[in-house]
Design a protein around this motif. Structure first.
Motif, mmCIF file in Angstrom:
data_model
loop_
_atom_site.group_PDB
_atom_site.id
_atom_site.type_symbol
_atom_site.label_atom_id
_atom_site.label_comp_id
_atom_site.label_asym_id
_atom_site.label_seq_id
_atom_site.Cartn_x
_atom_site.Cartn_y
_atom_site.Cartn_z
ATOM 1 N N ILE A 1 42.458 7.464 -75.490
ATOM 2 C CA ILE A 1 42.346 6.877 -74.081
ATOM 3 C C ILE A 1 42.054 7.554 -73.006
ATOM 4 N N VAL A 2 41.039 7.282 -72.149
ATOM 5 C CA VAL A 2 40.645 7.955 -71.157
ATOM 6 C C VAL A 2 41.265 7.267 -69.953
ATOM 7 N N PRO A 3 42.362 7.427 -69.393
ATOM 8 C CA PRO A 3 42.845 6.599 -68.169
ATOM 9 C C PRO A 3 41.818 6.302 -67.022
ATOM 10 N N GLY A 4 41.557 5.054 -66.617
ATOM 11 C CA GLY A 4 40.499 4.713 -65.679
ATOM 12 C C GLY A 4 39.056 4.552 -66.255
ATOM 13 N N LYS A 5 39.169 4.857 -67.490
ATOM 14 C CA LYS A 5 37.664 4.800 -68.187
ATOM 15 C C LYS A 5 37.651 4.151 -69.197
ATOM 16 N N TRP B 1 41.498 -3.988 -69.433
ATOM 17 C CA TRP B 1 41.783 -3.808 -68.039
ATOM 18 C C TRP B 1 42.925 -2.805 -67.809
ATOM 19 N N TRP B 2 43.739 -2.683 -68.597
ATOM 20 C CA TRP B 2 44.989 -1.736 -68.479
ATOM 21 C C TRP B 2 44.436 -0.409 -68.651
ATOM 22 N N ILE B 3 43.415 -0.006 -69.692
ATOM 23 C CA ILE B 3 43.101 1.366 -69.312
ATOM 24 C C ILE B 3 42.319 1.553 -68.292
ATOM 25 N N ASP B 4 41.470 0.691 -67.689
ATOM 26 C CA ASP B 4 40.619 0.706 -66.276
ATOM 27 C C ASP B 4 41.620 1.193 -65.131
ATOM 28 N N ALA B 5 42.997 0.310 -65.253
ATOM 29 C CA ALA B 5 43.650 0.443 -64.355
ATOM 30 C C ALA B 5 44.844 1.722 -64.296
ATOM 31 N N GLY B 6 44.249 2.635 -65.255
ATOM 32 C CA GLY B 6 44.803 3.968 -65.607
ATOM 33 C C GLY B 6 45.760 4.226 -66.486
ATOM 34 N N ALA B 7 45.958 3.236 -67.420
ATOM 35 C CA ALA B 7 46.622 3.143 -68.771
ATOM 36 C C ALA B 7 48.068 3.630 -68.528
ATOM 37 N N ASP B 8 48.652 3.508 -67.721
ATOM 38 C CA ASP B 8 50.427 3.814 -67.227
ATOM 39 C C ASP B 8 51.156 3.194 -68.397
ATOM 40 N N LEU B 9 51.758 3.883 -69.035
ATOM 41 C CA LEU B 9 52.825 3.297 -69.878
ATOM 42 C C LEU B 9 54.331 3.160 -69.405
ATOM 43 N N ASN B 10 54.306 3.548 -68.182
ATOM 44 C CA ASN B 10 55.578 3.547 -67.381
ATOM 45 C C ASN B 10 55.512 2.241 -66.368
ATOM 46 N N LYS C 1 55.012 -1.991 -65.161
ATOM 47 C CA LYS C 1 54.868 -3.226 -65.632
ATOM 48 C C LYS C 1 53.606 -3.765 -65.124
ATOM 49 N N VAL C 2 53.024 -4.660 -65.864
ATOM 50 C CA VAL C 2 51.660 -5.427 -65.382
ATOM 51 C C VAL C 2 51.812 -5.847 -63.944
ATOM 52 N N LYS C 3 52.697 -6.207 -63.514
ATOM 53 C CA LYS C 3 52.736 -6.734 -61.943
ATOM 54 C C LYS C 3 52.672 -5.348 -61.003
ATOM 55 N N GLU C 4 52.880 -4.240 -61.605
ATOM 56 C CA GLU C 4 52.874 -3.087 -60.829
ATOM 57 C C GLU C 4 51.430 -2.393 -60.577
ATOM 58 N N LEU C 5 50.447 -2.984 -61.635
ATOM 59 C CA LEU C 5 49.181 -2.555 -61.745
ATOM 60 C C LEU C 5 48.173 -3.244 -60.895
#
Length: 79
Positions: free
Chosen positions: A17-21, A59-68, A70-74
């Motif tokens: 996973i390339v966060p944001g890409k 979408w999750w990866i493009d949003a930065g793939a943050d595992l910490n 919640k969806v509403k915080e992205l």
């Protein structure tokens, strides 16, 4: 895939996973392969992701793939 730290670290084939890409992420590339391709994810004998699930991963990866977070915080897009 069941250990987040290992997922983000990658493996012998490099970064998964390339966060944001999303387009550069091996995970997306493998999700988009034809189901009969050897490297398609998930393996063909496993349940497959539908279009909405693939879009969510993208979408999750493009949003930065943050595992910490919640969806509403992205950052939300119209899509």
């Amino acid at each position: 895939m069941d250990k987040p730290d290992l997922l983000m670290k990658g493996g012998k084939d490099g970064v998964v996973i390339v966060p944001g890409k999303a387009e550069e992420s091996e995970m997306m590339k493998r999700l988009m392969l034809d189901r009969n391709e050897e490297h398609h994810m998930p393996p063909k004998e496993k349940p497959q992701l539908n279009e909405q699930e693939i879009a969510l991963v993208h979408w999750w990866i493009d949003a930065g793939a943050d595992l910490n977070k919640k969806v509403k915080e992205l950052p939300q897009t119209e899509k």
